[in-house]
Each structure stands twice: as structure tokens, then as C-alpha cells.
Design a protein around this motif. Sequence first.
Motif, PDB file in Angstrom:
ATOM      1  N   TRP A 217     -43.521   1.472 -52.321  1.00  0.00           N
ATOM      2  CA  TRP A 217     -42.728   2.362 -51.482  1.00  0.00           C
ATOM      3  C   TRP A 217     -41.481   2.879 -52.194  1.00  0.00           C
ATOM      4  CZ3 TRP A 217     -43.373   5.321 -47.465  1.00  0.00           C
ATOM      5  CH2 TRP A 217     -44.422   5.061 -46.580  1.00  0.00           C
ATOM      6  N   ALA A 218     -40.987   2.179 -53.201  1.00  0.00           N
ATOM      7  CA  ALA A 218     -39.819   2.664 -53.941  1.00  0.00           C
ATOM      8  C   ALA A 218     -40.154   3.953 -54.680  1.00  0.00           C
ATOM      9  CB  ALA A 218     -39.330   1.597 -54.910  1.00  0.00           C
ATOM     10  N   HIS A 219     -41.376   4.045 -55.206  1.00  0.00           N
ATOM     11  CA  HIS A 219     -41.782   5.268 -55.884  1.00  0.00           C
ATOM     12  C   HIS A 219     -41.911   6.425 -54.894  1.00  0.00           C
ATOM     13  CE1 HIS A 219     -42.719   2.596 -59.259  1.00  0.00           C
ATOM     14  NE2 HIS A 219     -42.767   3.674 -60.003  1.00  0.00           N
ATOM     15  N   ALA A 220     -42.472   6.155 -53.723  1.00  0.00           N
ATOM     16  CA  ALA A 220     -42.582   7.201 -52.710  1.00  0.00           C
ATOM     17  C   ALA A 220     -41.199   7.651 -52.256  1.00  0.00           C
ATOM     18  CB  ALA A 220     -43.388   6.692 -51.521  1.00  0.00           C
ATOM     19  N   ARG A 221     -40.323   6.689 -52.037  1.00  0.00           N
ATOM     20  CA  ARG A 221     -38.953   7.019 -51.621  1.00  0.00           C
ATOM     21  C   ARG A 221     -38.266   7.902 -52.653  1.00  0.00           C
ATOM     22  NH1 ARG A 221     -33.837   5.576 -52.621  1.00  0.00           N
ATOM     23  NH2 ARG A 221     -32.355   5.572 -50.855  1.00  0.00           N
ATOM     24  N   ARG A 222     -38.490   7.603 -53.931  1.00  0.00           N
ATOM     25  CA  ARG A 222     -37.857   8.368 -55.011  1.00  0.00           C
ATOM     26  C   ARG A 222     -38.255   9.835 -54.940  1.00  0.00           C
ATOM     27  NH1 ARG A 222     -39.085   5.191 -60.114  1.00  0.00           N
ATOM     28  NH2 ARG A 222     -38.123   3.579 -58.813  1.00  0.00           N
ATOM     29  N   LYS A 223     -39.502  10.103 -54.565  1.00  0.00           N
ATOM     30  CA  LYS A 223     -39.966  11.488 -54.473  1.00  0.00           C
ATOM     31  C   LYS A 223     -39.188  12.250 -53.391  1.00  0.00           C
ATOM     32  CE  LYS A 223     -43.459  10.906 -57.376  1.00  0.00           C
ATOM     33  NZ  LYS A 223     -43.555  11.589 -58.682  1.00  0.00           N
ATOM     34  N   PHE A 224     -38.980  11.607 -52.246  1.00  0.00           N
ATOM     35  CA  PHE A 224     -38.240  12.268 -51.170  1.00  0.00           C
ATOM     36  C   PHE A 224     -36.759  12.394 -51.511  1.00  0.00           C
ATOM     37  CE2 PHE A 224     -41.985  10.738 -48.839  1.00  0.00           C
ATOM     38  CZ  PHE A 224     -42.360  11.926 -48.220  1.00  0.00           C
ATOM     39  N   LEU A 225     -36.236  11.447 -52.264  1.00  0.00           N
ATOM     40  CA  LEU A 225     -34.840  11.522 -52.688  1.00  0.00           C
ATOM     41  C   LEU A 225     -34.633  12.716 -53.614  1.00  0.00           C
ATOM     42  CD1 LEU A 225     -32.148  10.022 -52.375  1.00  0.00           C
ATOM     43  CD2 LEU A 225     -32.725   8.721 -54.421  1.00  0.00           C
ATOM     44  N   GLU A 226     -35.593  12.968 -54.489  1.00  0.00           N
ATOM     45  CA  GLU A 226     -35.512  14.120 -55.392  1.00  0.00           C
ATOM     46  C   GLU A 226     -35.559  15.436 -54.616  1.00  0.00           C
ATOM     47  OE1 GLU A 226     -38.806  13.449 -57.940  1.00  0.00           O
ATOM     48  OE2 GLU A 226     -37.798  11.909 -59.146  1.00  0.00           O
ATOM     49  N   ALA A 227     -36.219  15.420 -53.458  1.00  0.00           N
ATOM     50  CA  ALA A 227     -36.363  16.646 -52.663  1.00  0.00           C
ATOM     51  C   ALA A 227     -35.238  16.843 -51.650  1.00  0.00           C
ATOM     52  CB  ALA A 227     -37.705  16.626 -51.933  1.00  0.00           C
ATOM     53  N   LYS A 228     -34.371  15.858 -51.517  1.00  0.00           N
ATOM     54  CA  LYS A 228     -33.376  15.868 -50.445  1.00  0.00           C
ATOM     55  C   LYS A 228     -32.469  17.089 -50.479  1.00  0.00           C
ATOM     56  CE  LYS A 228     -29.718  13.048 -48.377  1.00  0.00           C
ATOM     57  NZ  LYS A 228     -28.915  11.795 -48.516  1.00  0.00           N
ATOM     58  N   ASP A 229     -32.023  17.491 -51.660  1.00  0.00           N
ATOM     59  CA  ASP A 229     -31.091  18.613 -51.768  1.00  0.00           C
ATOM     60  C   ASP A 229     -31.786  19.960 -51.676  1.00  0.00           C
ATOM     61  OD1 ASP A 229     -28.982  16.846 -52.066  1.00  0.00           O
ATOM     62  OD2 ASP A 229     -29.093  16.850 -54.260  1.00  0.00           O
ATOM     63  N   HIS A 230     -33.104  19.949 -51.623  1.00  0.00           N
ATOM     64  CA  HIS A 230     -33.855  21.204 -51.576  1.00  0.00           C
ATOM     65  C   HIS A 230     -34.485  21.458 -50.214  1.00  0.00           C
ATOM     66  CE1 HIS A 230     -33.697  21.699 -56.019  1.00  0.00           C
ATOM     67  NE2 HIS A 230     -33.687  20.382 -56.007  1.00  0.00           N
ATOM     68  N   ASP A 231     -34.690  20.416 -49.452  1.00  0.00           N
ATOM     69  CA  ASP A 231     -35.279  20.567 -48.119  1.00  0.00           C
ATOM     70  C   ASP A 231     -34.737  19.444 -47.236  1.00  0.00           C
ATOM     71  OD1 ASP A 231     -37.042  20.583 -45.827  1.00  0.00           O
ATOM     72  OD2 ASP A 231     -38.473  21.747 -47.037  1.00  0.00           O
ATOM     73  N   ARG A 232     -34.011  19.809 -46.213  1.00  0.00           N
ATOM     74  CA  ARG A 232     -33.340  18.800 -45.388  1.00  0.00           C
ATOM     75  C   ARG A 232     -34.312  17.909 -44.628  1.00  0.00           C
ATOM     76  NH1 ARG A 232     -30.717  22.698 -40.683  1.00  0.00           N
ATOM     77  NH2 ARG A 232     -32.688  23.476 -39.818  1.00  0.00           N
ATOM     78  N   ARG A 233     -35.559  18.327 -44.517  1.00  0.00           N
ATOM     79  CA  ARG A 233     -36.545  17.489 -43.845  1.00  0.00           C
ATOM     80  C   ARG A 233     -36.815  16.202 -44.611  1.00  0.00           C
ATOM     81  NH1 ARG A 233     -40.916  22.216 -42.833  1.00  0.00           N
ATOM     82  NH2 ARG A 233     -40.066  22.781 -44.878  1.00  0.00           N
ATOM     83  N   SER A 234     -36.479  16.205 -45.895  1.00  0.00           N
ATOM     84  CA  SER A 234     -36.652  14.994 -46.695  1.00  0.00           C
ATOM     85  C   SER A 234     -35.794  13.859 -46.168  1.00  0.00           C
ATOM     86  CB  SER A 234     -36.291  15.271 -48.160  1.00  0.00           C
ATOM     87  OG  SER A 234     -37.123  16.268 -48.707  1.00  0.00           O
TER      88      SER A 234
ATOM     89  N   LEU B 103     -44.673  24.461 -49.523  1.00  0.00           N
ATOM     90  CA  LEU B 103     -45.401  24.831 -50.727  1.00  0.00           C
ATOM     91  C   LEU B 103     -45.824  23.569 -51.480  1.00  0.00           C
ATOM     92  CD1 LEU B 103     -43.163  27.781 -51.999  1.00  0.00           C
ATOM     93  CD2 LEU B 103     -45.405  27.941 -50.883  1.00  0.00           C
ATOM     94  N   PRO B 104     -47.062  23.493 -51.918  1.00  0.00           N
ATOM     95  CA  PRO B 104     -47.537  22.287 -52.604  1.00  0.00           C
ATOM     96  C   PRO B 104     -46.714  21.934 -53.835  1.00  0.00           C
ATOM     97  CG  PRO B 104     -49.387  23.687 -52.003  1.00  0.00           C
ATOM     98  CD  PRO B 104     -48.141  24.475 -51.729  1.00  0.00           C
ATOM     99  N   GLN B 105     -46.176  22.945 -54.539  1.00  0.00           N
ATOM    100  CA  GLN B 105     -45.419  22.695 -55.759  1.00  0.00           C
ATOM    101  C   GLN B 105     -43.927  22.496 -55.520  1.00  0.00           C
ATOM    102  OE1 GLN B 105     -46.818  22.022 -58.727  1.00  0.00           O
ATOM    103  NE2 GLN B 105     -48.686  22.135 -57.489  1.00  0.00           N
ATOM    104  N   SER B 106     -43.495  22.584 -54.257  1.00  0.00           N
ATOM    105  CA  SER B 106     -42.100  22.285 -53.960  1.00  0.00           C
ATOM    106  C   SER B 106     -41.879  20.781 -54.071  1.00  0.00           C
ATOM    107  CB  SER B 106     -41.738  22.767 -52.555  1.00  0.00           C
ATOM    108  OG  SER B 106     -42.442  22.005 -51.577  1.00  0.00           O
ATOM    109  N   LEU B 107     -40.635  20.363 -54.200  1.00  0.00           N
ATOM    110  CA  LEU B 107     -40.343  18.944 -54.335  1.00  0.00           C
ATOM    111  C   LEU B 107     -40.772  18.165 -53.094  1.00  0.00           C
ATOM    112  CD1 LEU B 107     -36.871  19.018 -56.140  1.00  0.00           C
ATOM    113  CD2 LEU B 107     -39.103  18.405 -57.099  1.00  0.00           C
ATOM    114  N   LEU B 108     -40.546  18.753 -51.916  1.00  0.00           N
ATOM    115  CA  LEU B 108     -40.993  18.083 -50.697  1.00  0.00           C
ATOM    116  C   LEU B 108     -42.510  18.063 -50.623  1.00  0.00           C
ATOM    117  CD1 LEU B 108     -40.439  16.642 -48.070  1.00  0.00           C
ATOM    118  CD2 LEU B 108     -40.173  18.880 -46.954  1.00  0.00           C
ATOM    119  N   GLY B 109     -43.136  19.164 -51.033  1.00  0.00           N
ATOM    120  CA  GLY B 109     -44.595  19.213 -51.032  1.00  0.00           C
ATOM    121  C   GLY B 109     -45.190  18.151 -51.942  1.00  0.00           C
TER     122      GLY B 109
END
Length: 224
Positions: A111-128, A182-188
Motif C-alpha cells: 500500500w505504500a507504493h500505491a499511496r506514493r502514486k496518489f501523493l505524486e498526483a496530489k498537486d495536479h488533481d485534488r481528487r487524489s 486521462l489514463p496518462q495523467s498522474l491520477l489516471g
Amino acid sequence: RAVGRVQPVVPAESFAGGYLQGDETPMRYLDRDEPGRSGQGYLWAFGHPRGNVLFEWRTSRGRDGPEEFLKDFKGKLQTDGYAAYRSLVRERNAPLLAQGQEPELILFACWAHARRKFLEAKDHDRRSAWFLKQIALLYAVEKRLRQAQAGPRLRQAVRAAEAGMVLPRIKRALDRIGPQVLPQSLLGKAISYTLDLWPELIGYVAHGDVEIDSNQIENAIRPT
């Protein structure tokens, strides 16, 4: 002189208990046969969260590394999302499952790896941020269990009751929001990563001896 691999001396007690975490990290190396050039090697690590860590160095990140290292191991294996582990587990289990037997390996994700992905997307999409809050709830359960020094049976029961309410909520949001980004977005990418590993991510709930993440083995390899 650099060689393809170093034969590990693996004590039998290192695999006792049937639960290992695995990780690998890149490491540059020098070969006397190629002066002035460095190659890309990998240091692999396997160990129990509360036990010893075994290291093996190879010039490749190919599946043959964990395949050979784990050839005699049966039990629970927790790693990041590297496809080599999943391929190895599927191949080892396929003939057994075809005969109606129990699998030799059970794969768990981190889960730490999954969390890291959403953390990287946080500043680009507030849904993260919502996903990060839900994952924080999962970790809050683990923190209380550690403070109580809970054993596997209690951890399994508490996780089923508490994490069992959070995980379906996360899954519904992944399914709902995934098609909207978008699939290639950080949140995607974060959503795709989490959905792809979902069975392996939620498996820890039913296994009280398995950690929520593989941070212990990642920390063991971090000094490199």
C-alpha cells in the motif's frame, strides 16, 4: 571482476514461517574487461519483516533472479508491482490450480507504493487527496494494532472489521473516477496501478501475519 550473479548462501531458517518480502534496487558496477565503463546491475533483497535480510547481486533485473532465488520457497510473498513477481507466481501456481491443489505462492502488494502514486498526483488533481485520506485510515488501523502489540489473529479480526469498511469505499471510487481521467495523467496512473494490483493489495486483511506494505524490506535496501 563483475559476474552475472553471486551464489547466495541461504540458511533454511531464513525461509521459516512462509512469509517473505522482496525488493530490488539498481546499482552501477565496474567490469575489469570494460575499463572506463560502468554497467547497470541490481541488488535483490528478500527477508521477513522481523528477521534477517538476504541480498543477491545480479547484472540483470530479469525474472530469472527471483525465480532462482525463490525456487524452494513456498508461502506468502510481498513485493511492489514489478511484473516479474506476478509472472513467477502465476507460472508456479498454474499447474497446481489446474489439478485442484492449493497454490505454492500467494502474492501480496504494497500500500505504500500505491499511496506514493496518489501523493505524486496530489498537486495536479485534488481528487487524489480523498484517496490519500482513505489510505491514511488503513494505516491508522495498523498503528493501533502495533501499539497494542496485536498478534496475527487479532490483526486479522480488526482489519476485517475496520479496514473492511474502507477498502470497498476506495474500490468504488477507483471504478467511478477511473473512466473520468486521462489514463496518462498522474491520477489516471495512480488509479490504474491500484486497480491492477487490487487483489494483491487487499489480501493482507485476511492474513494477520502479513504487513500492509513492504516498507521493511525497502528500508533494508535503502542504504545502497
